[in-house]
Design a protein around this motif. Structure first.
Motif, PDB file in Angstrom:
ATOM      1  N   PHE A  66      36.292  39.418  46.858  1.00 24.47           N
ATOM      2  CA  PHE A  66      37.144  40.935  46.322  1.00 24.47           C
ATOM      3  C   PHE A  66      38.225  41.428  47.400  1.00 24.47           C
ATOM      4  O   PHE A  66      38.995  42.174  46.160  1.00 24.47           O
ATOM      5  N   GLY A  67      38.342  41.088  48.303  1.00 24.03           N
ATOM      6  CA  GLY A  67      39.506  41.201  48.468  1.00 24.03           C
ATOM      7  C   GLY A  67      40.577  41.011  47.556  1.00 24.03           C
ATOM      8  O   GLY A  67      42.223  41.469  47.781  1.00 24.03           O
ATOM      9  N   GLN A  68      40.498  39.599  47.383  1.00 24.73           N
ATOM     10  CA  GLN A  68      41.525  38.823  46.100  1.00 24.73           C
ATOM     11  C   GLN A  68      41.964  39.497  45.131  1.00 24.73           C
ATOM     12  O   GLN A  68      42.417  40.040  44.647  1.00 24.73           O
ATOM     13  N   ILE A  69      40.649  39.974  44.691  1.00 27.26           N
ATOM     14  CA  ILE A  69      41.004  40.460  43.100  1.00 27.26           C
ATOM     15  C   ILE A  69      40.972  41.996  43.142  1.00 27.26           C
ATOM     16  O   ILE A  69      42.213  42.453  43.070  1.00 27.26           O
ATOM     17  N   LEU A  70      41.059  42.376  44.842  1.00 27.50           N
ATOM     18  CA  LEU A  70      41.560  44.250  44.635  1.00 27.50           C
ATOM     19  C   LEU A  70      43.334  43.614  45.356  1.00 27.50           C
ATOM     20  O   LEU A  70      44.288  44.600  44.918  1.00 27.50           O
ATOM     21  N   LYS A  71      44.137  42.683  45.464  1.00 27.34           N
ATOM     22  CA  LYS A  71      44.783  42.382  45.769  1.00 27.34           C
ATOM     23  C   LYS A  71      45.742  42.439  44.358  1.00 27.34           C
ATOM     24  O   LYS A  71      47.013  42.952  44.237  1.00 27.34           O
ATOM     25  N   VAL A  72      45.133  42.308  43.563  1.00 30.76           N
ATOM     26  CA  VAL A  72      46.153  41.633  42.050  1.00 30.76           C
ATOM     27  C   VAL A  72      45.741  43.110  41.107  1.00 30.76           C
ATOM     28  O   VAL A  72      46.040  43.048  40.187  1.00 30.76           O
ATOM     29  N   ARG A  73      44.525  43.786  42.100  1.00 29.10           N
ATOM     30  CA  ARG A  73      44.168  45.215  40.782  1.00 29.10           C
ATOM     31  C   ARG A  73      44.770  46.255  40.444  1.00 29.10           C
ATOM     32  O   ARG A  73      45.594  46.497  39.484  1.00 29.10           O
ATOM     33  N   PRO A  74      46.542  46.409  41.188  1.00 24.53           N
ATOM     34  CA  PRO A  74      47.771  47.062  40.946  1.00 24.53           C
ATOM     35  C   PRO A  74      47.931  46.433  39.295  1.00 24.53           C
ATOM     36  O   PRO A  74      49.149  47.477  38.442  1.00 24.53           O
ATOM     37  N   ILE A  75      48.683  45.417  39.451  1.00 18.54           N
ATOM     38  CA  ILE A  75      48.839  45.282  38.020  1.00 18.54           C
ATOM     39  C   ILE A  75      48.361  44.833  37.354  1.00 18.54           C
ATOM     40  O   ILE A  75      49.051  44.818  35.828  1.00 18.54           O
ATOM     41  N   ALA A  76      46.962  44.871  36.987  1.00 13.10           N
ATOM     42  CA  ALA A  76      45.831  44.589  36.358  1.00 13.10           C
ATOM     43  C   ALA A  76      46.697  46.003  34.642  1.00 13.10           C
ATOM     44  O   ALA A  76      46.089  45.503  33.771  1.00 13.10           O
ATOM     45  N   VAL A  77      46.968  46.980  35.054  1.00 17.06           N
ATOM     46  CA  VAL A  77      47.366  48.178  34.015  1.00 17.06           C
ATOM     47  C   VAL A  77      47.845  47.746  33.175  1.00 17.06           C
ATOM     48  O   VAL A  77      47.769  47.316  32.406  1.00 17.06           O
ATOM     49  N   PHE A  78      48.892  47.294  33.813  1.00 14.68           N
ATOM     50  CA  PHE A  78      50.127  47.035  33.253  1.00 14.68           C
ATOM     51  C   PHE A  78      50.305  45.374  32.537  1.00 14.68           C
ATOM     52  O   PHE A  78      50.948  45.913  31.433  1.00 14.68           O
ATOM     53  N   LEU A  79      49.131  44.928  32.649  1.00 17.92           N
ATOM     54  CA  LEU A  79      48.656  43.650  32.224  1.00 17.92           C
ATOM     55  C   LEU A  79      47.986  43.920  30.556  1.00 17.92           C
ATOM     56  O   LEU A  79      48.149  43.605  29.987  1.00 17.92           O
ATOM     57  N   GLY A  80      47.120  45.017  31.161  1.00 26.08           N
ATOM     58  CA  GLY A  80      46.847  46.154  30.176  1.00 26.08           C
ATOM     59  C   GLY A  80      47.327  46.112  29.291  1.00 26.08           C
ATOM     60  O   GLY A  80      47.348  46.436  27.620  1.00 26.08           O
TER      61      GLY A  80
END
Length: 197
Positions: A66-80
């Protein structure tokens, strides 16, 4: 679509290395303690009946994932926006699969190095199937947590994953499946024969 590299930053690479090392150490520790504390049990008892794996180790590993996923979560919006989210999800699936493999190897090494009969109380085929089903349930819950990238309350996904593992462990595995492997796991049989684990 550009290939997504989750290790662009040195901090991310270091975090991945520390995560894998922590999963490996926790897995070996979770196996060594019951293995040498209770020598007469078989592999199904250690990994399926013993609550140490389901309650503690798998919860810690899911927390690390879960921590690994949260670490990349901030860039997911821009990748979308750039249509690259699929690449990110594929990379995360690979990362989670590696975490699960490291956990499995860490659990297996101490048991395989000890000299004992693996399936002492029941059928090796059925015991292997139960071990596989438990690992499959854990893996599906880990993969399910990728939804944390998109939902507004990611902790709900983590709580649901933990709840599914607990429901499977207590309501299906311990109450029904383990007694199919060996009658020793049937609470009524143990109570009438004064068998205590």
């Amino acid at each position: 679509m550009a290939d997504i590299n989750l290790e662009l930053l040195p901090q991310t690479k270091r975090f991945r290395g520390l995560s894998l090392a922590l999963i490996f150490i926790l897995s070996i520790g979770a196996c060594i303690y019951p293995l040498y504390a209770i020598k007469e049990r078989d592999i199904v008892y250690f990994f399926l009946y013993n609550n140490l794996l389901s309650l503690y180790l798998q919860t810690f590993v899911l927390l690390i994932i879960f921590g690994q996923i949260l670490k990349v979560r901030p860039i997911a919006v821009f990748l979308g926006i750039r249509q690259a989210e699929t690449g990110l999800v594929k990379k995360l699936l690979q990362v989670i699969l590696l975490d699960i493999l490291v956990m499995t190897v860490g659990l297996a090494i101490p048991y395989l190095l000890s000299v004992r009969h693996y399936f002492r109380w029941g059928s090796p085929a059925l015991g292997s199937l139960l071990l596989f089903l438990h690992l499959l349930c854990f893996a599906l819950c880990a993969f399910f947590m990728i939804l944390s990238l998109r939902v507004s309350h990611p902790w709900l996904i983590f709580i649901i994953a933990i709840a599914v593992i607990m429901l499977y462990h207590y309501n299906l595995e311990q109450s029904t499946l383990l007694s199919k492997y060996s009658i020793l796991f049937d609470p009524l049989y143990r109570a009438t024969h004064y068998i205590y684990f």
